[in-house]
Design an enzyme around this catalytic site. Structure first.
Site, PDB file in Angstrom:
ATOM      1  N   GLU A 252       0.790  -1.128  -0.025  1.00 13.38           N
ATOM      2  CA  GLU A 252      -0.013   0.068   0.034  1.00 13.38           C
ATOM      3  C   GLU A 252       0.989   1.208   0.114  1.00 13.38           C
ATOM      4  OE1 GLU A 252      -3.656  -0.587   2.583  1.00 13.38           O
ATOM      5  OE2 GLU A 252      -2.041  -1.940   3.398  1.00 13.38           O
TER       6      GLU A 252
ATOM      7  N   SER B  58      -6.467  -2.865   2.284  1.00  9.93           N
ATOM      8  CA  SER B  58      -6.943  -2.452   1.071  1.00  9.93           C
ATOM      9  C   SER B  58      -7.455  -3.575   0.188  1.00  9.93           C
ATOM     10  CB  SER B  58      -5.717  -1.580   0.605  1.00  9.93           C
ATOM     11  OG  SER B  58      -5.516  -0.566   0.994  1.00  9.93           O
TER      12      SER B  58
ATOM     13  N   TYR C 282      -9.668   2.963  -4.963  1.00 13.82           N
ATOM     14  CA  TYR C 282      -8.874   3.988  -5.466  1.00 13.82           C
ATOM     15  C   TYR C 282      -8.685   4.627  -6.599  1.00 13.82           C
ATOM     16  CZ  TYR C 282      -6.845   2.722  -0.842  1.00 13.82           C
ATOM     17  OH  TYR C 282      -6.649   2.238   0.436  1.00 13.82           O
TER      18      TYR C 282
ATOM     19  N   ARG D  56     -10.983   2.773  11.822  1.00 15.48           N
ATOM     20  CA  ARG D  56     -12.236   2.860  10.986  1.00 15.48           C
ATOM     21  C   ARG D  56     -12.833   1.362  10.962  1.00 15.48           C
ATOM     22  NH1 ARG D  56     -10.629   2.683   5.464  1.00 15.48           N
ATOM     23  NH2 ARG D  56     -11.347   0.400   5.496  1.00 15.48           N
TER      24      ARG D  56
ATOM     25  N   ASP E 141     -15.165  -1.804   9.816  1.00 17.48           N
ATOM     26  CA  ASP E 141     -15.979  -2.351   8.482  1.00 17.48           C
ATOM     27  C   ASP E 141     -16.947  -3.261   8.757  1.00 17.48           C
ATOM     28  OD1 ASP E 141     -14.195  -0.747   6.981  1.00 17.48           O
ATOM     29  OD2 ASP E 141     -12.946  -1.852   6.432  1.00 17.48           O
TER      30      ASP E 141
ATOM     31  N   GLU F 295     -13.579  -6.049  10.462  1.00 16.94           N
ATOM     32  CA  GLU F 295     -12.294  -5.858  10.901  1.00 16.94           C
ATOM     33  C   GLU F 295     -12.136  -4.541  11.292  1.00 16.94           C
ATOM     34  OE1 GLU F 295      -9.386  -4.800   7.393  1.00 16.94           O
ATOM     35  OE2 GLU F 295     -10.513  -6.340   6.729  1.00 16.94           O
TER      36      GLU F 295
ATOM     37  N   ASN G  51      -9.499  -1.055  11.301  1.00 19.12           N
ATOM     38  CA  ASN G  51      -8.342  -0.349  10.604  1.00 19.12           C
ATOM     39  C   ASN G  51      -7.733   0.628  11.387  1.00 19.12           C
ATOM     40  OD1 ASN G  51      -8.503  -1.585   7.562  1.00 19.12           O
ATOM     41  ND2 ASN G  51     -10.621  -0.904   8.372  1.00 19.12           N
TER      42      ASN G  51
ATOM     43  N   GLY H 277      -6.924   4.879   5.400  1.00 18.58           N
ATOM     44  CA  GLY H 277      -6.556   5.846   4.046  1.00 18.58           C
ATOM     45  C   GLY H 277      -6.827   7.159   4.607  1.00 18.58           C
TER      46      GLY H 277
END
Length: 338
Positions: free
Chosen positions: A13, A179, A247, A286, A288, A301, A303, A307
């Protein structure tokens, strides 16, 4: 303040990290801070070029590209005079050596405050196997799953039992990547499909997770300073929310706040905060989710360093509460110093 924005790094990443680092540097300078660009992959001597790094955010960094960097350079970088007058480090790293507790440990040894979670929480959140066990122990609903290994691809009896346990709709993914790199979604999977996916994922990690695929909607919740921000729904134009959809512009629609019943949104926000706390996260994160057709959310999960460009999901949720990107960046610095 003197702030080191740490971006780039040695993970697949890398390009995303560089783009995020540039956005954070611009935002913090708008707030009047003295900002130093640092790419730990460059070591100590070559970091004068860190702010000039070019990246193609739509491309995953190749193994050939990453092979030119030596992890030892990360130690040399953090131990150099680059950090002698730094008040705080703003981390915009992702994946291996950035989101897994390694860089956090080095910064702690230097006595430098940094944004995001501590060493332990970073390592735990990066390990999806450990995370899922902690979710289950804390009553946080997560899709049924099994740990598998590359050699299991050749065991037909194992694959048959796996499909009986998890169903024919499966997610096969690395246990320590971000990602959506190396992630495969299989619908009505045959044993050959599962075996092929395991072989492909094993290129990214020795530890692989097979997970029941939850039909429904993709949601995410940002946590900033122990507060759950509005739920965001993620709607890719086709397929699933993979690296391309994350992205590449124009391939995904985002709805913030998500158009779901208020009680469901409240429940998901509370669930996100519970997951954040269960893993020991701090600062921001964050989380998900998948939301099935019965409005049951499943936590996928956490994070710890999601990003962080101006259009990323955490800044999007913050903007919905009236916090613009520069203010959010500065807020995370103040949280780290506190």
């Amino acid at each position: 303040m003197n702030i080191a924005v740490i971006h780039g790094g040695i993970s697949t990443e890398r390009n995303v990290s560089i783009a995020g680092g540039k956005a954070v540097m611009e935002a913090l300078r708008l707030k009047g801070h003295n900002v130093v660009a640092v790419d730990p992959a460059l070591g100590a001597d070559k970091n004068r070029d860190a702010e000039k790094l070019a990246s193609n955010i739509e491309a995953v960094a190749s193994n050939e590209e990453l092979a030119q960097y030596n992890p030892r350079q990360i130690i040399e970088c953090i131990n150099s005079d680059l950090f002698d007058d730094i008040d705080c480090a703003f981390l915009v790293l992702h994946g291996k050596y950035g989101e897994d507790g390694v860089i956090q440990a080095l910064l702690e040894l230097r006595g430098i405050p940094y944004t995001g979670s501590n060493v332990r929480a970073s390592a735990v959140a990066m390990d999806k196997i450990t995370s899922k066990n902690i979710f289950t122990a804390n009553g946080i609903v997560t899709p049924a799953w099994e740990l598998i290994h590359a050699q299991d691809a050749g065991d037909e009896d194992f694959l048959s039992d796996l499909r009986k346990h998890l169903g024919k709709n499966l997610v096969i993914k690395p246990a320590d990547q971000g990602s959506a790199i190396g992630l495969y979604i299989l619908k009505n999977a045959s044993l050959i499909d599962i075996a092929d996916a395991i072989k492909a994922v094993s290129k990214y990690s020795e530890h692989i997770i097979a997970e029941r695929y939850i039909e429904g909607r993709e949601l995410t919740v940002a946590i900033v300073d122990k507060e759950a921000l509005p739920v965001i729904e993620i709607i890719p134009d086709e397929g699933f929310y993979d690296y391309k959809h994350k992205y590449s512009k124009g391939h995904t629609q985002y709805v913030c706040p998500a158009e779901i019943p208020d009680d469901v949104a409240d429940f998901i926000q509370n669930m996100a905060l519970a997951a954040h706390n269960a893993l020991g996260c701090s600062g921001f994160s964050r989380i998900d989710f998948r939301l099935d057709h019965d409005m049951q959310p499943f936590c996928l999960e956490v994070n710890t360093l999601p990003g962080f460009t101006a259009t990323s999901l955490v800044p999007m949720a913050a903007q919905a509460t009236g916090i613009d990107f520069p203010a959010l960046c500065e807020k995370l610095i103040h949280i780290a110093l506190r």
